[in-house]
Scaffold this active site. Structure first.
Site, mmCIF file in Angstrom:
data_model
loop_
_atom_site.group_PDB
_atom_site.id
_atom_site.type_symbol
_atom_site.label_atom_id
_atom_site.label_comp_id
_atom_site.label_asym_id
_atom_site.label_seq_id
_atom_site.Cartn_x
_atom_site.Cartn_y
_atom_site.Cartn_z
ATOM 1 N N ALA A 50 17.791 -28.371 25.484
ATOM 2 C CA ALA A 50 17.124 -28.906 24.285
ATOM 3 C C ALA A 50 16.093 -27.920 23.743
ATOM 4 O O ALA A 50 15.533 -27.110 24.480
ATOM 5 C CB ALA A 50 16.429 -30.216 24.627
ATOM 6 N N PHE A 77 16.525 -25.671 21.167
ATOM 7 C CA PHE A 77 17.058 -24.596 20.318
ATOM 8 C C PHE A 77 17.539 -25.170 18.996
ATOM 9 O O PHE A 77 17.213 -24.671 17.923
ATOM 10 C CB PHE A 77 18.195 -23.863 21.033
ATOM 11 N N ASP A 78 18.322 -26.255 19.089
ATOM 12 C CA ASP A 78 18.833 -26.910 17.875
ATOM 13 C C ASP A 78 18.139 -28.266 17.739
ATOM 14 O O ASP A 78 18.754 -29.319 17.881
ATOM 15 C CB ASP A 78 20.359 -27.062 17.973
ATOM 16 N N LYS A 79 16.850 -28.212 17.462
ATOM 17 C CA LYS A 79 16.047 -29.442 17.431
ATOM 18 C C LYS A 79 16.544 -30.416 16.376
ATOM 19 O O LYS A 79 16.444 -31.623 16.543
ATOM 20 C CB LYS A 79 14.578 -29.106 17.123
ATOM 21 N N ASN A 99 6.122 -21.155 24.861
ATOM 22 C CA ASN A 99 6.118 -21.880 23.588
ATOM 23 C C ASN A 99 5.163 -23.051 23.642
ATOM 24 O O ASN A 99 4.968 -23.680 24.671
ATOM 25 C CB ASN A 99 7.545 -22.317 23.204
ATOM 26 N N GLY A 155 5.348 -27.999 20.069
ATOM 27 C CA GLY A 155 4.787 -29.324 19.813
ATOM 28 C C GLY A 155 5.731 -30.248 19.056
ATOM 29 O O GLY A 155 5.298 -30.995 18.181
ATOM 30 N N PHE A 156 7.016 -30.209 19.429
ATOM 31 C CA PHE A 156 8.015 -31.127 18.833
ATOM 32 C C PHE A 156 8.030 -31.055 17.310
ATOM 33 O O PHE A 156 8.013 -32.084 16.617
ATOM 34 C CB PHE A 156 7.756 -32.584 19.259
ATOM 35 N N ASN A 167 18.222 -35.426 22.749
ATOM 36 C CA ASN A 167 16.996 -35.482 23.546
ATOM 37 C C ASN A 167 15.913 -36.153 22.710
ATOM 38 O O ASN A 167 15.577 -35.700 21.617
ATOM 39 C CB ASN A 167 16.632 -34.032 23.909
ATOM 40 N N SER A 203 7.765 -32.327 28.204
ATOM 41 C CA SER A 203 7.278 -31.187 27.426
ATOM 42 C C SER A 203 5.760 -31.123 27.551
ATOM 43 O O SER A 203 5.081 -32.146 27.498
ATOM 44 C CB SER A 203 7.681 -31.325 25.958
ATOM 45 N N ASN A 221 3.571 -29.894 25.501
ATOM 46 C CA ASN A 221 2.816 -29.687 24.264
ATOM 47 C C ASN A 221 2.547 -30.954 23.462
ATOM 48 O O ASN A 221 2.100 -30.878 22.328
ATOM 49 C CB ASN A 221 3.551 -28.664 23.397
ATOM 50 N N THR A 222 2.852 -32.114 24.021
ATOM 51 C CA THR A 222 2.513 -33.389 23.375
ATOM 52 C C THR A 222 1.555 -34.125 24.298
ATOM 53 O O THR A 222 1.943 -34.501 25.406
ATOM 54 C CB THR A 222 3.784 -34.236 23.125
ATOM 55 N N LYS A 248 14.640 -36.121 31.774
ATOM 56 C CA LYS A 248 14.288 -34.702 31.965
ATOM 57 C C LYS A 248 12.845 -34.590 32.430
ATOM 58 O O LYS A 248 11.934 -35.100 31.771
ATOM 59 C CB LYS A 248 14.482 -33.933 30.661
ATOM 60 N N ASN A 288 11.973 -28.922 32.667
ATOM 61 C CA ASN A 288 11.379 -28.390 31.446
ATOM 62 C C ASN A 288 10.565 -27.122 31.778
ATOM 63 O O ASN A 288 10.636 -26.611 32.893
ATOM 64 C CB ASN A 288 10.504 -29.480 30.798
ATOM 65 N N THR A 289 9.774 -26.659 30.826
ATOM 66 C CA THR A 289 8.960 -25.445 31.015
ATOM 67 C C THR A 289 7.750 -25.742 31.906
ATOM 68 O O THR A 289 7.367 -26.897 32.081
ATOM 69 C CB THR A 289 8.453 -24.937 29.652
HETATM 70 C C1 LIG Z 1 11.125 -22.441 22.229
HETATM 71 C C2 LIG Z 1 11.478 -23.548 23.165
HETATM 72 C C3 LIG Z 1 11.487 -24.858 22.701
HETATM 73 C C4 LIG Z 1 11.823 -25.905 23.558
HETATM 74 N N1 LIG Z 1 11.855 -27.181 23.081
HETATM 75 C C5 LIG Z 1 12.230 -28.196 23.900
HETATM 76 C C6 LIG Z 1 12.325 -29.508 23.416
HETATM 77 O O1 LIG Z 1 12.123 -29.782 22.221
HETATM 78 N N2 LIG Z 1 12.680 -30.495 24.298
HETATM 79 C C7 LIG Z 1 12.965 -30.232 25.611
HETATM 80 O O2 LIG Z 1 13.290 -31.155 26.363
HETATM 81 N N3 LIG Z 1 12.892 -28.971 26.091
HETATM 82 C C8 LIG Z 1 12.540 -27.957 25.271
HETATM 83 N N4 LIG Z 1 12.485 -26.687 25.771
HETATM 84 C C9 LIG Z 1 12.750 -26.451 27.212
HETATM 85 C C10 LIG Z 1 14.176 -26.014 27.480
HETATM 86 O O3 LIG Z 1 15.071 -27.051 27.115
HETATM 87 C C11 LIG Z 1 14.368 -25.681 28.976
HETATM 88 O O4 LIG Z 1 14.132 -26.853 29.737
HETATM 89 C C12 LIG Z 1 13.424 -24.575 29.449
HETATM 90 O O5 LIG Z 1 13.263 -23.603 28.447
HETATM 91 C C13 LIG Z 1 13.916 -23.914 30.727
HETATM 92 O O6 LIG Z 1 15.166 -23.291 30.530
HETATM 93 P P1 LIG Z 1 15.312 -21.700 30.254
HETATM 94 O O7 LIG Z 1 14.518 -20.986 31.308
HETATM 95 O O8 LIG Z 1 16.784 -21.430 30.343
HETATM 96 O O9 LIG Z 1 14.793 -21.448 28.894
HETATM 97 C C14 LIG Z 1 12.155 -25.621 24.916
HETATM 98 C C15 LIG Z 1 12.148 -24.301 25.367
HETATM 99 C C16 LIG Z 1 11.824 -23.265 24.525
HETATM 100 C C17 LIG Z 1 11.843 -21.853 25.031
#
Ligand SMILES: Cc1cc2nc3c(=O)[nH]c(=O)nc-3n(C[C@H](O)[C@H](O)[C@H](O)COP(=O)(O)O)c2cc1C
Length: 356
Positions: free
Chosen positions: A56, A58-60, A105, A108-109, A134, A168, A170-171, A210, A239-240
């Protein structure tokens, strides 16, 4: 040597490159990825051609999911979508840590809201591939649970699966929904909403959860217990992270936000293994965090994942990353004598979980 498209994109500011990629993807020719019987996956009732999905974020807004499936992803998760549109945080909010093969990143949704995404998903041909949605909450949500129920109701008829994103960074307040009491109530509310829809004749869709990689041990146990009790169909880990490993080289590591990519791999994989042990096969897992090679995907599978997702590796390698991972993963499984991927799931879970 001429630069690859992925390298050219690196020369642009990150959000410009992202915008351009979303615009360009629909114009790209379809990409062949090998069809390998060893890698066909059934996850929570969904048939996937292979285990490598797009994570999730990339293509929000659901502008490119069809094109991303044509580029070879085994499944695509759109969103995070919130009920109402929102702009996200002020820019800059997206940083490439190139030396670390990572991203920070604090988006912030930012998204166009549920109505716009629903319009783009309407009329989708499900035969073209699995698309999950998502769902999250607005930053100023008065009742977070109501925002999630809204998302479930809006996308239940349109998605192949739904992911509840409580992870996430950022919220404000979102990650607190991973605490036992809050999560219990949230999942109960969502399961009840799904039952109401099913009673009204809407086909029941799998519900995924998640989670973040920065949990306390008691949260991990609570989550395992609750996903089993509420019949959550899969758990996505992770997630991150808000953590900054000492090994980070880029000065942009100091930026606030969630860290993804290579430095997230060990942390997210260890959590995956601990959740696999706690769940003992009762709920399937999706491994996310730093997957960039076949060996990374294989390690996630051995830690307990039935499928993987990636985001950051797409930024650094371009869409060719999918076929590369599949070829390498197939060879690694064959080398270790596995006739099918599912035989390798969780082989290393206990060892990794013990190494906390
Ligand atoms: C720029 C960016 C935006 C993201 N936005 C979301 C999001 O809107 N919702 C979500 O569940 N995860 C979001 N993620 C987290 C990714 O879905 C993923 O869980 C995380 O980046 C770890 O995978 P990776 O190491 O392959 O990037 C985002 C990650 C990045 C880098």
């Amino acid at each position: 040597m001429p630069l690859s498209a992925a390298q050219l994109f690196q020369l642009l500011p990150p959000e410009t490159a992202h915008r351009l990629a979303i615009r360009a993807l629909p114009w790209l020719p379809a990409r062949h990825v090998p069809s390998l019987p060893r890698l066909k996956v059934r996850l929570a009732g969904l048939d996937l051609p292979h285990p490598v999905g797009l994570a999730a974020g990339f293509d929000k807004n659901g502008e490119a999911f069809a094109a991303l499936l044509r580029q070879g992803f085994g499944f695509v998760e759109v969103g995070t979508v919130t009920p109402r549109p929102q702009p996200g945080n002020p820019r800059p909010r997206l940083f490439r840590l190139t030396e670390d093969r990572a991203i920070v990143n604090r988006m912030g949704f930012n998204n166009d809201g549920a109505e716009a995404l629903a319009r783009r998903l309407l009329g989708r041909d499900p035969a073209r591939g699995v698309v999950g949605v998502n769902i999250g909450m607005n930053k100023d949500a008065a009742d977070p649970q109501a925002d999630f129920v809204h998302g479930l109701e809006a996308f239940h008829p349109l998605a192949d699966y739904l992911t509840v994103n409580v992870s996430s960074p950022n919220t404000p307040g979102l990650r607190a929904l991973q605490k036992r009491e809050a999560l219990d109530s949230l999942l109960a509310g969502l399961v009840a909403a799904r039952a109401r829809l099913a009673a009204a004749g809407v086909k029941a869709r799998p519900l995924f959860l998640k989670i973040a990689p920065d949990l306390e041990p008691e949260d991990e146990a609570g989550i395992a217990e609750l996903v089993v009790r509420h019949g959550t169909d899969a758990l996505i880990v992770s997630n991150t992270t808000l953590d900054r490993p000492a090994s980070l080289r880029s000065r942009l590591g100091a930026e606030a936000g969630g860290l993804s990519g290579r430095p997230l791999f060990p942390r997210s994989t260890r959590l995956l293994a601990r959740m696999a042990v706690l769940l003992g096969g009762r709920v399937p897992l999706v491994g996310v965090g730093g997957v960039a090679t076949g060996a990374d995907a294989y390690a996630k599978i051995r830690a307990g994942a039935s499928a993987v997702q990636l985001y950051t590796a797409l930024i650094y390698q371009g869409p060719g990353v999918v076929a590369r991972i599949l070829r390498e993963l197939d060879a690694l499984l064959a080398h270790d004598g596995f006739a099918h991927l599912h035989e390798a799931v969780g082989q290393d879970a206990q060892n990794l979980a013990d190494a906390r």
